[in-house]
Design a protein around this motif. Structure first.
Motif, PDB file in Angstrom:
ATOM      1  N   ALA A  45       0.945  -1.242   0.155  1.00 29.80           N
ATOM      2  CA  ALA A  45      -0.101  -0.032   0.041  1.00 29.80           C
ATOM      3  C   ALA A  45       0.862   1.110  -0.005  1.00 29.80           C
ATOM      4  CB  ALA A  45      -0.975   0.038   1.242  1.00 29.80           C
ATOM      5  N   GLY A  46       1.936   1.207   0.764  1.00 32.96           N
ATOM      6  CA  GLY A  46       3.010   2.420   0.921  1.00 32.96           C
ATOM      7  C   GLY A  46       3.335   2.532  -0.604  1.00 32.96           C
ATOM      8  N   VAL A  47       3.960   1.560  -1.261  1.00 37.77           N
ATOM      9  CA  VAL A  47       4.360   1.714  -2.731  1.00 37.77           C
ATOM     10  C   VAL A  47       3.529   2.213  -3.595  1.00 37.77           C
ATOM     11  CG1 VAL A  47       5.523   0.460  -4.326  1.00 37.77           C
ATOM     12  CG2 VAL A  47       6.304  -0.212  -2.192  1.00 37.77           C
ATOM     13  N   LEU A  48       2.327   1.769  -3.595  1.00 39.25           N
ATOM     14  CA  LEU A  48       1.385   2.102  -4.409  1.00 39.25           C
ATOM     15  C   LEU A  48       0.959   3.615  -4.364  1.00 39.25           C
ATOM     16  CD1 LEU A  48      -1.198  -0.911  -4.604  1.00 39.25           C
ATOM     17  CD2 LEU A  48       0.285  -0.060  -6.448  1.00 39.25           C
ATOM     18  N   ALA A  49       0.899   4.012  -3.034  1.00 45.98           N
ATOM     19  CA  ALA A  49       0.560   5.372  -2.556  1.00 45.98           C
ATOM     20  C   ALA A  49       1.377   6.443  -3.140  1.00 45.98           C
ATOM     21  CB  ALA A  49       0.392   5.722  -1.058  1.00 45.98           C
ATOM     22  N   ILE A  50       3.008   5.878  -3.151  1.00 45.68           N
ATOM     23  CA  ILE A  50       4.083   6.964  -3.656  1.00 45.68           C
ATOM     24  C   ILE A  50       3.943   6.895  -5.262  1.00 45.68           C
ATOM     25  CG2 ILE A  50       6.636   6.955  -3.826  1.00 45.68           C
ATOM     26  CD1 ILE A  50       6.758   5.783  -0.935  1.00 45.68           C
ATOM     27  N   VAL A  51       3.659   5.684  -5.857  1.00 46.68           N
ATOM     28  CA  VAL A  51       3.488   5.806  -7.335  1.00 46.68           C
ATOM     29  C   VAL A  51       2.497   6.462  -7.724  1.00 46.68           C
ATOM     30  CG1 VAL A  51       3.032   4.277  -9.244  1.00 46.68           C
ATOM     31  CG2 VAL A  51       4.637   3.483  -7.474  1.00 46.68           C
ATOM     32  N   VAL A  52       1.252   6.477  -6.891  1.00 46.13           N
ATOM     33  CA  VAL A  52       0.080   7.358  -7.614  1.00 46.13           C
ATOM     34  C   VAL A  52       0.228   8.822  -7.104  1.00 46.13           C
ATOM     35  CG1 VAL A  52      -2.331   7.887  -6.983  1.00 46.13           C
ATOM     36  CG2 VAL A  52      -1.624   5.301  -7.060  1.00 46.13           C
ATOM     37  N   PHE A  53       0.969   9.194  -6.103  1.00 44.63           N
ATOM     38  CA  PHE A  53       1.338  10.513  -5.881  1.00 44.63           C
ATOM     39  C   PHE A  53       2.074  11.063  -6.904  1.00 44.63           C
ATOM     40  CE2 PHE A  53       4.370  13.673  -3.851  1.00 44.63           C
ATOM     41  CZ  PHE A  53       3.029  14.649  -3.521  1.00 44.63           C
ATOM     42  N   CYS A  54       3.296  10.336  -7.441  1.00 42.07           N
ATOM     43  CA  CYS A  54       4.220  10.715  -8.060  1.00 42.07           C
ATOM     44  C   CYS A  54       3.679  10.596  -9.725  1.00 42.07           C
ATOM     45  CB  CYS A  54       5.494   9.763  -8.480  1.00 42.07           C
ATOM     46  SG  CYS A  54       6.495   9.945  -6.877  1.00 42.07           S
ATOM     47  N   LEU A  55       2.827   9.867 -10.245  1.00 44.36           N
ATOM     48  CA  LEU A  55       2.385   9.937 -11.594  1.00 44.36           C
ATOM     49  C   LEU A  55       1.125  10.454 -11.893  1.00 44.36           C
ATOM     50  CD1 LEU A  55       2.971   6.147 -12.450  1.00 44.36           C
ATOM     51  CD2 LEU A  55       4.493   7.877 -12.688  1.00 44.36           C
ATOM     52  N   THR A  56       0.189  10.950 -10.829  1.00 48.90           N
ATOM     53  CA  THR A  56      -0.888  11.729 -10.942  1.00 48.90           C
ATOM     54  C   THR A  56      -0.640  12.959 -11.687  1.00 48.90           C
ATOM     55  OG1 THR A  56      -1.998  10.643  -9.067  1.00 48.90           O
ATOM     56  CG2 THR A  56      -2.835  12.574  -9.670  1.00 48.90           C
ATOM     57  N   PRO A  57       0.365  13.729 -11.302  1.00 52.71           N
ATOM     58  CA  PRO A  57       0.393  14.702 -12.258  1.00 52.71           C
ATOM     59  C   PRO A  57       0.768  14.759 -13.622  1.00 52.71           C
ATOM     60  CG  PRO A  57       1.438  15.079 -10.105  1.00 52.71           C
ATOM     61  CD  PRO A  57       1.298  14.058 -10.484  1.00 52.71           C
ATOM     62  N   PHE A  58       1.728  13.512 -13.982  1.00 53.21           N
ATOM     63  CA  PHE A  58       2.077  13.525 -15.352  1.00 53.21           C
ATOM     64  C   PHE A  58       0.662  12.816 -15.909  1.00 53.21           C
ATOM     65  CE2 PHE A  58       3.465  10.160 -18.673  1.00 53.21           C
ATOM     66  CZ  PHE A  58       4.437  11.116 -19.347  1.00 53.21           C
ATOM     67  N   TYR A  59      -0.112  11.911 -15.272  1.00 52.64           N
ATOM     68  CA  TYR A  59      -1.334  11.254 -16.006  1.00 52.64           C
ATOM     69  C   TYR A  59      -2.204  12.525 -16.279  1.00 52.64           C
ATOM     70  CZ  TYR A  59      -5.611   9.136 -16.453  1.00 52.64           C
ATOM     71  OH  TYR A  59      -7.217   8.728 -16.724  1.00 52.64           O
ATOM     72  N   TRP A  60      -2.394  13.655 -15.368  1.00 50.84           N
ATOM     73  CA  TRP A  60      -3.361  14.552 -15.579  1.00 50.84           C
ATOM     74  C   TRP A  60      -3.014  15.569 -16.595  1.00 50.84           C
ATOM     75  CZ3 TRP A  60      -8.095  14.868 -14.350  1.00 50.84           C
ATOM     76  CH2 TRP A  60      -8.932  15.706 -14.416  1.00 50.84           C
ATOM     77  N   MET A  61      -1.747  15.583 -16.873  1.00 55.58           N
ATOM     78  CA  MET A  61      -0.891  16.387 -18.174  1.00 55.58           C
ATOM     79  C   MET A  61      -1.576  15.727 -19.491  1.00 55.58           C
ATOM     80  SD  MET A  61       2.764  17.657 -18.677  1.00 55.58           S
ATOM     81  CE  MET A  61       3.544  16.054 -18.475  1.00 55.58           C
ATOM     82  N   VAL A  62      -1.282  14.364 -19.300  1.00 59.37           N
ATOM     83  CA  VAL A  62      -1.475  13.642 -20.672  1.00 59.37           C
ATOM     84  C   VAL A  62      -2.725  13.537 -20.976  1.00 59.37           C
ATOM     85  CG1 VAL A  62      -1.538  11.201 -21.587  1.00 59.37           C
ATOM     86  CG2 VAL A  62       0.725  12.033 -20.353  1.00 59.37           C
ATOM     87  N   VAL A  63      -3.790  13.608 -20.035  1.00 63.43           N
ATOM     88  CA  VAL A  63      -5.391  13.630 -20.228  1.00 63.43           C
ATOM     89  C   VAL A  63      -5.501  15.051 -20.870  1.00 63.43           C
ATOM     90  CG1 VAL A  63      -7.577  13.624 -19.064  1.00 63.43           C
ATOM     91  CG2 VAL A  63      -5.884  11.804 -18.615  1.00 63.43           C
ATOM     92  N   SER A  64      -4.964  16.042 -20.126  1.00 63.44           N
ATOM     93  CA  SER A  64      -5.292  17.388 -20.687  1.00 63.44           C
ATOM     94  C   SER A  64      -4.909  17.950 -21.889  1.00 63.44           C
ATOM     95  CB  SER A  64      -4.673  18.492 -19.578  1.00 63.44           C
ATOM     96  OG  SER A  64      -5.314  18.276 -18.213  1.00 63.44           O
ATOM     97  N   SER A  65      -3.794  17.159 -22.262  1.00 69.10           N
ATOM     98  CA  SER A  65      -3.196  17.408 -23.768  1.00 69.10           C
ATOM     99  C   SER A  65      -4.222  16.630 -24.746  1.00 69.10           C
ATOM    100  CB  SER A  65      -1.956  16.545 -23.698  1.00 69.10           C
ATOM    101  OG  SER A  65      -1.954  15.349 -23.597  1.00 69.10           O
ATOM    102  N   LEU A  66      -4.898  15.714 -24.417  1.00 75.98           N
ATOM    103  CA  LEU A  66      -5.805  14.999 -25.055  1.00 75.98           C
ATOM    104  C   LEU A  66      -7.485  15.659 -25.459  1.00 75.98           C
ATOM    105  CD1 LEU A  66      -4.877  11.379 -24.487  1.00 75.98           C
ATOM    106  CD2 LEU A  66      -4.240  12.618 -26.460  1.00 75.98           C
ATOM    107  N   ARG A  67      -7.713  16.714 -24.747  1.00 76.03           N
ATOM    108  CA  ARG A  67      -8.627  17.262 -24.555  1.00 76.03           C
ATOM    109  C   ARG A  67      -8.782  18.330 -25.691  1.00 76.03           C
ATOM    110  NH1 ARG A  67     -11.400  15.873 -19.607  1.00 76.03           N
ATOM    111  NH2 ARG A  67     -10.121  15.536 -17.864  1.00 76.03           N
ATOM    112  N   ARG A  68      -9.884  18.604 -25.916  1.00 78.11           N
ATOM    113  CA  ARG A  68     -10.170  19.760 -26.929  1.00 78.11           C
ATOM    114  C   ARG A  68     -10.183  21.054 -26.123  1.00 78.11           C
ATOM    115  NH1 ARG A  68     -16.191  18.461 -29.463  1.00 78.11           N
ATOM    116  NH2 ARG A  68     -16.363  18.469 -27.119  1.00 78.11           N
ATOM    117  N   THR A  69     -10.074  22.100 -26.820  1.00 74.70           N
ATOM    118  CA  THR A  69      -9.594  23.395 -26.126  1.00 74.70           C
ATOM    119  C   THR A  69     -10.737  23.843 -25.596  1.00 74.70           C
ATOM    120  OG1 THR A  69      -8.211  24.094 -28.032  1.00 74.70           O
ATOM    121  CG2 THR A  69      -9.010  25.746 -26.475  1.00 74.70           C
ATOM    122  N   ALA A  70     -12.100  23.415 -25.895  1.00 75.49           N
ATOM    123  CA  ALA A  70     -13.425  23.858 -25.360  1.00 75.49           C
ATOM    124  C   ALA A  70     -13.434  23.000 -24.054  1.00 75.49           C
ATOM    125  CB  ALA A  70     -14.566  23.743 -26.156  1.00 75.49           C
TER     126      ALA A  70
END
Length: 308
Positions: A45-70
């Motif tokens: 659980a500790g390892v997964l929490a660290i991985v999620v904490f580190c990768l969430t900003p990068f994941y949100w950046m990828v998702v935002s780059s795939l959205r339309r401007t609107a």
């Protein structure tokens, strides 16, 4: 009578040597595993929490780059409509982001090669030679990398302006080396100390000179550590922002982080978040691939020593 008595004895000894089901050996192992399960769950659980904490900003950046401007301000974990218009804006020649990527490759690559060449020789000399104040010299080297970059930007800007280095590669490479070189020397010095001096002595007994022993014996053994240091130096030079921002005012000489910060929309009051996210993904992907492809060498370089 003798045969009758020996036969049961043979059967009894065979049964003792090969028992069909030895419950004595199985039950303690199961009991031990059950006792370790809470600790294992907590570790996982500790390892997964660290991985999620580190990768969430990068994941949100990828998702935002795939959205339309609107749809850029949607809060859904996945874009409702996948669009590549942000990536199309990044590769638009009018923006010049491709030129910025080339500049980053030139600056980071040159910084890594020059810093690594000097650091290998310096670290080997510190690890092998005995001279007064050696510990103080090594401490001073690593202390120079702790100066804040902002405190050095103004005098460097004045110096480079006087010698005509503004908007040049060397104006970004030389300051980056001043911060990458101490770290490289520190890492390689610790690595060279792990290699026994008997290796060079044995090579010199076989007829090698000091330089040949270094090139043919020490460098191959130190390759994992050198490779690890090169990757760390390249990542640090690739992500450098303040020096490149200060030393360049020409759009054709700016690096990728600087170009990313200077993206503007159709008007001065608009911020192209989608384009910035797409450019961030493009800048980050080379570093992620570099670590994924060479992660085994990185680990070997951090853990290898005299045994290897």
């Amino acid at each position: 009578m003798n045969q009758a008595t020996t036969a049961p004895r043979t059967h009894t000894s065979t049964a003792r040597v090969e028992p069909p089901h030895p419950p004595e050996h199985v039950r303690p192992a199961r009991t031990g595993r059950r006792r370790r399960r809470p600790t294992e769950w907590l570790t996982t659980a500790g390892v997964l929490a660290i991985v999620v904490f580190c990768l969430t900003p990068f994941y949100w950046m990828v998702v935002s780059s795939l959205r339309r401007t609107a749809d850029i301000f949607e809060n859904s974990p996945w874009p409702s409509t996948v669009s590549l218009e942000s990536f199309a804006a990044v590769v638009d020649p009018r923006i010049g982001f491709g030129r910025a990527l080339v500049n980053s490759v030139v600056v980071a690559g040159t910084t890594t090669v020059c810093a690594l060449f000097i650091a290998v020789l310096t670290a080997y000399a510190i690890a092998r030679l005995d001279f007064p104040f050696k510990r103080a010299v090594l401490t001073t080297i690593i202390a120079t990398s702790m100066f804040p970059v902002v405190s050095l930007v103004v005098p460097l800007l004045r110096l480079f302006a006087d010698i005509g280095w503004i908007n040049t590669y060397q104006a970004m490479i030389v300051p980056s080396m001043s911060f990458a070189l101490p770290l490289a020397v520190w890492i390689l010095t610790a690595f060279f100390r792990q290699l026994p001096a008997a290796l060079e002595e044995a090579a010199m007994v076989d007829g090698c000179t000091q330089g040949q022993a270094f090139r043919k014996v020490i460098l191959p053994l130190a390759a994992p550590g050198i490779f690890t240091t090169a990757i760390i130096t390249f990542i640090a030079a690739w992500n450098e922002f303040l020096i490149a921002l200060t030393m360049t005012n020409d759009a054709s000489m700016q690096t990728a982080p600087v170009a990313l910060s200077r993206f503007t929309g159709a008007t001065q009051f608009e911020t192209p978040f989608g384009t910035q996210m797409a450019a961030g993904v493009v800048v980050t992907i080379p570093l992620v691939l570099l670590v994924l492809f060479f992660q085994r060498r990185i680990v070997d370089g951090l853990t290898a020593g005299a045994v290897k």
